[in-house]
Scaffold this motif. Structure first.
Motif, PDB file in Angstrom:
ATOM      1  N   HIS A 205       0.849  -1.190   0.000  1.00  0.00           N
ATOM      2  CA  HIS A 205       0.000   0.000   0.000  1.00  0.00           C
ATOM      3  C   HIS A 205       0.883   1.238   0.000  1.00  0.00           C
ATOM      4  CE1 HIS A 205      -2.620   3.063   2.167  1.00  0.00           C
ATOM      5  NE2 HIS A 205      -3.350   2.737   1.109  1.00  0.00           N
ATOM      6  N   VAL A 206       0.600   2.180  -0.916  1.00  0.00           N
ATOM      7  CA  VAL A 206       1.372   3.421  -1.003  1.00  0.00           C
ATOM      8  C   VAL A 206       0.404   4.601  -1.053  1.00  0.00           C
ATOM      9  CG1 VAL A 206       3.284   2.286  -2.191  1.00  0.00           C
ATOM     10  CG2 VAL A 206       1.518   3.419  -3.534  1.00  0.00           C
ATOM     11  N   LEU A 207       0.840   5.712  -0.494  1.00  0.00           N
ATOM     12  CA  LEU A 207       0.085   6.956  -0.550  1.00  0.00           C
ATOM     13  C   LEU A 207       0.803   7.940  -1.450  1.00  0.00           C
ATOM     14  CD1 LEU A 207      -0.894   7.576   3.192  1.00  0.00           C
ATOM     15  CD2 LEU A 207      -2.192   6.380   1.420  1.00  0.00           C
TER      16      LEU A 207
ATOM     17  N   MET B 101      -2.211  15.768   0.733  1.00  0.00           N
ATOM     18  CA  MET B 101      -1.084  15.759   1.657  1.00  0.00           C
ATOM     19  C   MET B 101      -0.928  17.058   2.426  1.00  0.00           C
ATOM     20  SD  MET B 101       0.451  12.784   1.571  1.00  0.00           S
ATOM     21  CE  MET B 101       0.530  11.313   0.527  1.00  0.00           C
ATOM     22  N   THR B 102      -1.746  18.061   2.121  1.00  0.00           N
ATOM     23  CA  THR B 102      -1.712  19.288   2.909  1.00  0.00           C
ATOM     24  C   THR B 102      -2.542  19.165   4.175  1.00  0.00           C
ATOM     25  OG1 THR B 102      -3.630  20.318   1.818  1.00  0.00           O
ATOM     26  CG2 THR B 102      -1.476  20.619   0.776  1.00  0.00           C
ATOM     27  N   ASP B 103      -3.331  18.100   4.280  1.00  0.00           N
ATOM     28  CA  ASP B 103      -4.216  17.869   5.420  1.00  0.00           C
ATOM     29  C   ASP B 103      -3.672  16.702   6.241  1.00  0.00           C
ATOM     30  OD1 ASP B 103      -6.295  17.133   7.164  1.00  0.00           O
ATOM     31  OD2 ASP B 103      -7.845  17.795   5.764  1.00  0.00           O
ATOM     32  N   LEU B 104      -3.051  16.990   7.369  1.00  0.00           N
ATOM     33  CA  LEU B 104      -2.420  15.943   8.165  1.00  0.00           C
ATOM     34  C   LEU B 104      -3.431  14.940   8.700  1.00  0.00           C
ATOM     35  CD1 LEU B 104       0.245  17.999  10.158  1.00  0.00           C
ATOM     36  CD2 LEU B 104       0.607  16.488   8.201  1.00  0.00           C
ATOM     37  N   GLN B 105      -4.643  15.370   8.952  1.00  0.00           N
ATOM     38  CA  GLN B 105      -5.669  14.444   9.429  1.00  0.00           C
ATOM     39  C   GLN B 105      -6.005  13.407   8.367  1.00  0.00           C
ATOM     40  OE1 GLN B 105      -8.994  16.807  10.819  1.00  0.00           O
ATOM     41  NE2 GLN B 105      -8.166  16.892  12.899  1.00  0.00           N
ATOM     42  N   GLN B 106      -6.096  13.858   7.116  1.00  0.00           N
ATOM     43  CA  GLN B 106      -6.365  12.909   6.028  1.00  0.00           C
ATOM     44  C   GLN B 106      -5.205  11.933   5.849  1.00  0.00           C
ATOM     45  OE1 GLN B 106      -8.022  14.080   2.281  1.00  0.00           O
ATOM     46  NE2 GLN B 106      -8.986  15.924   3.128  1.00  0.00           N
TER      47      GLN B 106
ATOM     48  N   LYS C 140      -5.275   9.382   8.664  1.00  0.00           N
ATOM     49  CA  LYS C 140      -6.384   8.439   8.481  1.00  0.00           C
ATOM     50  C   LYS C 140      -6.080   7.422   7.380  1.00  0.00           C
ATOM     51  CE  LYS C 140     -11.399   8.365   7.697  1.00  0.00           C
ATOM     52  NZ  LYS C 140     -12.601   9.199   7.429  1.00  0.00           N
ATOM     53  N   ALA C 141      -5.342   7.862   6.348  1.00  0.00           N
ATOM     54  CA  ALA C 141      -5.090   6.990   5.195  1.00  0.00           C
ATOM     55  C   ALA C 141      -3.953   5.996   5.439  1.00  0.00           C
ATOM     56  CB  ALA C 141      -4.773   7.837   3.964  1.00  0.00           C
ATOM     57  N   ILE C 142      -2.992   6.362   6.285  1.00  0.00           N
ATOM     58  CA  ILE C 142      -1.861   5.463   6.538  1.00  0.00           C
ATOM     59  C   ILE C 142      -2.324   4.239   7.324  1.00  0.00           C
ATOM     60  CG2 ILE C 142       0.305   5.216   7.800  1.00  0.00           C
ATOM     61  CD1 ILE C 142       1.023   8.023   7.091  1.00  0.00           C
TER      62      ILE C 142
END
Length: 383
Positions: free
Chosen positions: A98-100, A129-134, A137-139
């Motif tokens: 899995h990669v972001l 990637m400007t939204d640390l919450q997103q 959550k995605a990692i």
């Protein structure tokens, strides 16, 4: 390996190319090595350390050592293009990983991730990637293997917090790789902020003269993953010619001068154009009104880059007409050269682009800043 004993500034390191000379002739410019293969010793080893030019060419080494110095990295690899360097990072992973990746990023790599990496078996997820919450959550802990950043992000120049995202990635057991092409090592050093790998399309600011295609990767620490990436380069043959490597080194020796002037020009243009009634928005990290300015101020030093974008009142048609009526700005793809370039990105990227249709991407060169501005202003009424 990095040149650990060279302690001069980036400017001096660049100007002198780490002070290296040709020991055989005492020439201040290093020779180009075109040999494809190397002699074994009587004991069947390679006393020179060079085996075959696809993996080992002495012309690559000065460039790689200089890059290690600039980025404070452990090892560097030179590639035949920026895309070859970037894709090697993903090819060093395994199917199912899995990669972001960011929503706003270099379009060719985004296309490759969508159309090739997923078919090969990577699980690719695009995140703001400007939204640390997103990002948090995605990692996925122990499932996400790589987080890929691009900051500033082309062509919206979005800014991502390298240090904060590196912490999130490492907590989950993932590597962080950063495309720092537009920041250059002179403005941002991602490895010092927690990144594991930094990538540059050397075609752009490193070479700076629109006459070499090359790419590079620099790692913070040599490990198994880095060795897999090294194998991807060697076994895939993703290397530049010795002549291109030598020409890249020549271009890098003036990078500090070129980047400084490009930053000055871009900042001037951004400040002037944001006041124009026919400009809807100027996207440039150096502007205090820009959404990512505070993060950029924290991790960029000496300038905010030579890239900016403008959104033109009147939509796509007005933007295209503006570009068509410039005289000094060259209508061409690419960036980071000594000449200023302008391009309507949405029409280049096509369907699925996150780029607004009224946006023009500007690569500020090193020409006179007032002449660059006047050329845009004389084209604006025609839009």
């Amino acid at each position: 390996m990095a040149n650990k004993t060279y302690n001069y500034s980036q400017q001096t390191a660049l100007a002198q190319a780490l002070g290296k000379i040709d020991h055989e002739t005492q020439g201040v410019v290093l020779p180009i090595h075109v040999a494809t293969t190397y002699i074994r010793g009587a004991d069947n080893t390679y006393p020179s350390g060079n085996v075959y030019s696809r993996a080992d060419n002495p012309t690559y080494k000065p460039v790689e050592q200089l890059l290690c110095q600039l980025e404070q990295g452990d090892q560097a690899l030179l590639f035949g293009s920026g895309m070859a360097a970037a894709t090697a990072v993903f090819l060093g992973l395994k199917p199912g990983d899995h990669v972001l990746a960011p929503v706003v990023m270099y379009w060719s790599l985004r296309n490759w991730l969508l159309n090739f990496a997923t078919d090969w078996g990577l699980n690719v997820e695009f995140v703001d990637m400007t939204d640390l919450q997103q990002v948090s959550k995605a990692i996925q802990t122990n499932k996400t293997k790589l987080v890929w950043l691009e900051t500033p992000g082309n062509p919206m120049w979005t800014i991502s917090d390298i240090a904060a995202i590196s912490e999130l990635a490492h907590q989950a057991g993932a590597y962080l790789a950063v495309d720092s092409t537009c920041a250059t090592p002179l403005l941002t050093q991602p490895l010092t902020l927690g990144a594991d790998i930094v990538m540059h399309s050397a075609t752009k600011y490193l070479n700076g003269h629109s006459d070499v295609i090359a790419g590079t990767l620099i790692c913070k620490t040599d490990n198994d993953y880095w060795q897999r990436i090294r194998a991807v380069r060697a076994q895939g043959g993703a290397v530049p010619s010795p002549h291109d490597a030598a020409q890249l080194l020549r271009g890098m020796r003036t990078m500090h001068l070129r980047v400084r002037e490009a930053c000055t020009n871009a900042m001037f243009l951004a400040e002037q154009l944001q006041q124009h009634p026919q400009i809807v928005e100027v996207l440039y990290p150096g502007l205090p009104s820009f959404s990512g300015h505070e993060t950029a101020r924290k991790q960029m030093h000496g300038g905010y880059g030579g890239m900016l974008s403008i959104r033109v009142k009147g939509g796509e048609k007005a933007a295209v007409h503006l570009a068509a009526n410039t005289k000094l700005w060259k209508r061409a793809t690419s960036l980071g050269g000594v000449e200023s370039l302008i391009e309507h990105r949405a029409s280049v990227e096509g369907q699925g682009t996150p780029c607004p249709p009224d946006l023009l991407r500007l690569s500020a060169g090193i020409e006179d800043k007032h002449e660059l501005l006047n050329d845009l202003l004389q084209a604006l009424p025609k839009a």
